[in-house]
Design a protein around this motif. Structure first.
Motif, PDB file in Angstrom:
ATOM      1  N   ALA A 155      42.229 -27.169 108.798  1.00 62.34           N
ATOM      2  CA  ALA A 155      42.323 -28.383 107.984  1.00 62.34           C
ATOM      3  C   ALA A 155      41.641 -28.152 106.644  1.00 62.34           C
ATOM      4  O   ALA A 155      40.474 -27.765 106.600  1.00 62.34           O
ATOM      5  CB  ALA A 155      41.683 -29.551 108.705  1.00 62.34           C
ATOM      6  N   ILE A 156      42.364 -28.389 105.566  1.00 64.52           N
ATOM      7  CA  ILE A 156      41.829 -28.268 104.212  1.00 64.52           C
ATOM      8  C   ILE A 156      41.825 -29.672 103.613  1.00 64.52           C
ATOM      9  O   ILE A 156      42.879 -30.303 103.500  1.00 64.52           O
ATOM     10  CB  ILE A 156      42.701 -27.335 103.338  1.00 64.52           C
ATOM     11  CG1 ILE A 156      42.897 -25.982 104.007  1.00 64.52           C
ATOM     12  CG2 ILE A 156      42.111 -27.220 101.946  1.00 64.52           C
ATOM     13  CD1 ILE A 156      41.641 -25.176 104.197  1.00 64.52           C
ATOM     14  N   VAL A 157      40.643 -30.163 103.247  1.00 64.51           N
ATOM     15  CA  VAL A 157      40.542 -31.493 102.656  1.00 64.51           C
ATOM     16  C   VAL A 157      40.318 -31.375 101.161  1.00 64.51           C
ATOM     17  O   VAL A 157      39.646 -30.465 100.679  1.00 64.51           O
ATOM     18  CB  VAL A 157      39.434 -32.351 103.300  1.00 64.51           C
ATOM     19  CG1 VAL A 157      39.763 -32.681 104.735  1.00 64.51           C
ATOM     20  CG2 VAL A 157      38.088 -31.689 103.210  1.00 64.51           C
ATOM     21  N   SER A 158      40.909 -32.308 100.434  1.00 66.23           N
ATOM     22  CA  SER A 158      40.713 -32.378  98.988  1.00 66.23           C
ATOM     23  C   SER A 158      40.806 -33.835  98.564  1.00 66.23           C
ATOM     24  O   SER A 158      41.232 -34.697  99.326  1.00 66.23           O
ATOM     25  CB  SER A 158      41.749 -31.520  98.252  1.00 66.23           C
ATOM     26  OG  SER A 158      43.053 -31.982  98.522  1.00 66.23           O
ATOM     27  N   LYS A 159      40.395 -34.068  97.351  1.00 71.27           N
ATOM     28  CA  LYS A 159      40.400 -35.423  96.784  1.00 71.27           C
ATOM     29  C   LYS A 159      41.189 -35.354  95.485  1.00 71.27           C
ATOM     30  O   LYS A 159      40.613 -35.161  94.413  1.00 71.27           O
ATOM     31  CB  LYS A 159      38.953 -35.873  96.554  1.00 71.27           C
ATOM     32  CG  LYS A 159      38.798 -37.310  96.163  1.00 71.27           C
ATOM     33  CD  LYS A 159      37.313 -37.645  96.065  1.00 71.27           C
ATOM     34  CE  LYS A 159      37.095 -39.064  95.580  1.00 71.27           C
ATOM     35  NZ  LYS A 159      35.678 -39.381  95.434  1.00 71.27           N
ATOM     36  N   PRO A 160      42.532 -35.494  95.563  1.00 69.97           N
ATOM     37  CA  PRO A 160      43.353 -35.354  94.359  1.00 69.97           C
ATOM     38  C   PRO A 160      43.118 -36.447  93.321  1.00 69.97           C
ATOM     39  O   PRO A 160      43.376 -36.230  92.140  1.00 69.97           O
ATOM     40  CB  PRO A 160      44.786 -35.389  94.882  1.00 69.97           C
ATOM     41  CG  PRO A 160      44.710 -35.991  96.223  1.00 69.97           C
ATOM     42  CD  PRO A 160      43.341 -35.740  96.746  1.00 69.97           C
ATOM     43  N   ASN A 161      42.651 -37.619  93.765  1.00 75.63           N
ATOM     44  CA  ASN A 161      42.292 -38.677  92.832  1.00 75.63           C
ATOM     45  C   ASN A 161      41.224 -39.557  93.471  1.00 75.63           C
ATOM     46  O   ASN A 161      40.808 -39.325  94.596  1.00 75.63           O
ATOM     47  CB  ASN A 161      43.528 -39.472  92.368  1.00 75.63           C
ATOM     48  CG  ASN A 161      44.255 -40.131  93.510  1.00 75.63           C
ATOM     49  OD1 ASN A 161      43.652 -40.752  94.382  1.00 75.63           O
ATOM     50  ND2 ASN A 161      45.575 -39.987  93.537  1.00 75.63           N
ATOM     51  N   PHE A 162      40.819 -40.588  92.753  1.00 80.61           N
ATOM     52  CA  PHE A 162      39.695 -41.432  93.157  1.00 80.61           C
ATOM     53  C   PHE A 162      39.832 -42.016  94.562  1.00 80.61           C
ATOM     54  O   PHE A 162      38.879 -42.028  95.318  1.00 80.61           O
ATOM     55  CB  PHE A 162      39.517 -42.562  92.135  1.00 80.61           C
ATOM     56  CG  PHE A 162      38.419 -43.509  92.484  1.00 80.61           C
ATOM     57  CD1 PHE A 162      37.089 -43.147  92.321  1.00 80.61           C
ATOM     58  CD2 PHE A 162      38.691 -44.775  92.985  1.00 80.61           C
ATOM     59  CE1 PHE A 162      36.063 -44.019  92.646  1.00 80.61           C
ATOM     60  CE2 PHE A 162      37.675 -45.654  93.308  1.00 80.61           C
ATOM     61  CZ  PHE A 162      36.359 -45.274  93.140  1.00 80.61           C
ATOM     62  N   VAL A 174      49.536 -33.548 105.191  1.00 82.00           N
ATOM     63  CA  VAL A 174      50.657 -32.651 104.941  1.00 82.00           C
ATOM     64  C   VAL A 174      50.645 -31.542 105.986  1.00 82.00           C
ATOM     65  O   VAL A 174      49.622 -30.877 106.176  1.00 82.00           O
ATOM     66  CB  VAL A 174      50.576 -32.026 103.528  1.00 82.00           C
ATOM     67  CG1 VAL A 174      51.769 -31.125 103.275  1.00 82.00           C
ATOM     68  CG2 VAL A 174      50.478 -33.103 102.467  1.00 82.00           C
ATOM     69  N   ASN A 175      51.767 -31.355 106.656  1.00 86.90           N
ATOM     70  CA  ASN A 175      51.903 -30.293 107.644  1.00 86.90           C
ATOM     71  C   ASN A 175      52.530 -29.075 106.984  1.00 86.90           C
ATOM     72  O   ASN A 175      53.714 -29.078 106.672  1.00 86.90           O
ATOM     73  CB  ASN A 175      52.771 -30.770 108.816  1.00 86.90           C
ATOM     74  CG  ASN A 175      52.977 -29.701 109.861  1.00 86.90           C
ATOM     75  OD1 ASN A 175      52.436 -28.601 109.775  1.00 86.90           O
ATOM     76  ND2 ASN A 175      53.773 -30.014 110.869  1.00 86.90           N
ATOM     77  N   THR A 176      51.733 -28.033 106.736  1.00 93.54           N
ATOM     78  CA  THR A 176      52.264 -26.815 106.135  1.00 93.54           C
ATOM     79  C   THR A 176      52.443 -25.710 107.186  1.00 93.54           C
ATOM     80  O   THR A 176      52.606 -24.544 106.828  1.00 93.54           O
ATOM     81  CB  THR A 176      51.362 -26.310 104.989  1.00 93.54           C
ATOM     82  OG1 THR A 176      50.071 -26.014 105.513  1.00 93.54           O
ATOM     83  CG2 THR A 176      51.261 -27.340 103.879  1.00 93.54           C
ATOM     84  N   THR A 177      52.398 -26.079 108.454  1.00 93.62           N
ATOM     85  CA  THR A 177      52.648 -25.108 109.515  1.00 93.62           C
ATOM     86  C   THR A 177      54.150 -25.019 109.759  1.00 93.62           C
ATOM     87  O   THR A 177      54.934 -25.781 109.190  1.00 93.62           O
ATOM     88  CB  THR A 177      51.947 -25.513 110.834  1.00 93.62           C
ATOM     89  OG1 THR A 177      52.617 -26.647 111.391  1.00 93.62           O
ATOM     90  CG2 THR A 177      50.479 -25.834 110.616  1.00 93.62           C
ATOM     91  N   LEU A 219      42.454 -39.178  99.935  1.00 92.03           N
ATOM     92  CA  LEU A 219      41.953 -38.024 100.660  1.00 92.03           C
ATOM     93  C   LEU A 219      43.165 -37.269 101.172  1.00 92.03           C
ATOM     94  O   LEU A 219      44.005 -37.833 101.881  1.00 92.03           O
ATOM     95  CB  LEU A 219      41.074 -38.450 101.832  1.00 92.03           C
ATOM     96  CG  LEU A 219      40.616 -37.337 102.771  1.00 92.03           C
ATOM     97  CD1 LEU A 219      39.749 -36.326 102.026  1.00 92.03           C
ATOM     98  CD2 LEU A 219      39.878 -37.903 103.954  1.00 92.03           C
ATOM     99  N   ARG A 220      43.288 -36.008 100.793  1.00 89.03           N
ATOM    100  CA  ARG A 220      44.424 -35.195 101.218  1.00 89.03           C
ATOM    101  C   ARG A 220      43.954 -34.244 102.314  1.00 89.03           C
ATOM    102  O   ARG A 220      42.966 -33.536 102.152  1.00 89.03           O
ATOM    103  CB  ARG A 220      44.998 -34.402 100.060  1.00 89.03           C
ATOM    104  CG  ARG A 220      46.200 -33.597 100.482  1.00 89.03           C
ATOM    105  CD  ARG A 220      46.910 -32.995  99.310  1.00 89.03           C
ATOM    106  NE  ARG A 220      48.215 -32.589  99.787  1.00 89.03           N
ATOM    107  CZ  ARG A 220      48.841 -31.528  99.364  1.00 89.03           C
ATOM    108  NH1 ARG A 220      48.335 -30.791  98.416  1.00 89.03           N
ATOM    109  NH2 ARG A 220      50.010 -31.204  99.858  1.00 89.03           N
ATOM    110  N   LEU A 221      44.681 -34.249 103.425  1.00 87.14           N
ATOM    111  CA  LEU A 221      44.429 -33.349 104.543  1.00 87.14           C
ATOM    112  C   LEU A 221      45.636 -32.443 104.675  1.00 87.14           C
ATOM    113  O   LEU A 221      46.727 -32.890 105.017  1.00 87.14           O
ATOM    114  CB  LEU A 221      44.217 -34.136 105.835  1.00 87.14           C
ATOM    115  CG  LEU A 221      44.139 -33.324 107.125  1.00 87.14           C
ATOM    116  CD1 LEU A 221      42.916 -32.425 107.124  1.00 87.14           C
ATOM    117  CD2 LEU A 221      44.120 -34.250 108.322  1.00 87.14           C
TER     118      LEU A 221
END
Length: 141
Positions: free
Chosen positions: A104-111, A52-55, A114-116
Motif C-alpha cells: 500500500a502506497i499512501v499519498s496526499k494529492p491535495n488538501f 487504486v488497484n494497480t495489481t 488521501l490516495r491509496l
C-alpha cells in the motif's frame, strides 16, 4: 604551555583534514536526506479516500467490519467519502482475492484527498489495512 601545544596541534590537523576531504561530514541537517513526511490530515477534516488497484488481480475492500466487501478490478479506481472526521479510527481492510501479498502506497494529492495505491507486494503477509486515526495520522499495516 607544553601541554597546550599538542592539543592545539591535534585540533588543527583534524580541522585541516576535514577541509581537505569535503565528503567527510560530522554533522548536518536532514534538509536534503530526510525521509518523506508522513501523510497526515487536520483532525475533524473531511477526507476523500481514493483507492487504486494497480495489481493484475482482483482486490477486495471492506470499509467497516461486517459489511459486504467491495471488489476492485485491476486498474479500477474507487472514491470513498470518509465523513466529517468525527468518527475515530476509520479503517479500510483490503486483500488480494488469490492471497498474494500487497503493498500500500499512501499519498496526499491535495488538501482533502488521501490516495491509496495498492500494488503487488514482495513479501508475505504484505500490507492489509489502512487506518485514518482521529488525530489525523494515517497508518498502513
Amino acid at each position: 604551555m607544553l601541554k597546550l601545544v599538542p592539543v592545539t596541534l591535534i585540533a588543527t590537523v583534524l580541522s585541516l583534514a576535514l577541509i581537505d576531504n569535503p565528503s567527510a561530514t560530522l554533522a548536518g541537517t536532514c534538509a536534503s536526506k530526510c525521509g518523506s513526511r508522513p501523510v497526515q490530515f487536520i483532525p475533524g477534516q473531511r477526507v476523500r479516500l481514493e483507492v487504486v488497484n494497480t495489481t493484475s488481480g482482483l482486490v477486495k475492500l471492506e470499509k467497516l467490519q461486517g459489511t459486504t466487501p467491495i471488489p476492485l478490478q485491476p486498474g479500477q479506481k474507487l472514491r470513498l467519502e470518509q465523513g466529517d472526521g468525527t468518527q475515530p479510527n476509520v479503517s479500510l481492510v483490503f486483500w488480494d482475492e488469490t492471497g498474494l501479498p500487497l503493498q500500500a502506497i499512501v499519498s496526499k494529492p491535495n488538501f482533502g484527498t488521501l490516495r491509496l495505491e495498492i500494488r503487488p507486494g514482495n513479501s508475505y503477509p504484505g500490507d492489509r489495512s489502512l487506518y485514518i486515526l482521529n488525530d489525523g495520522r494515517v497508518n498502513v499495516f
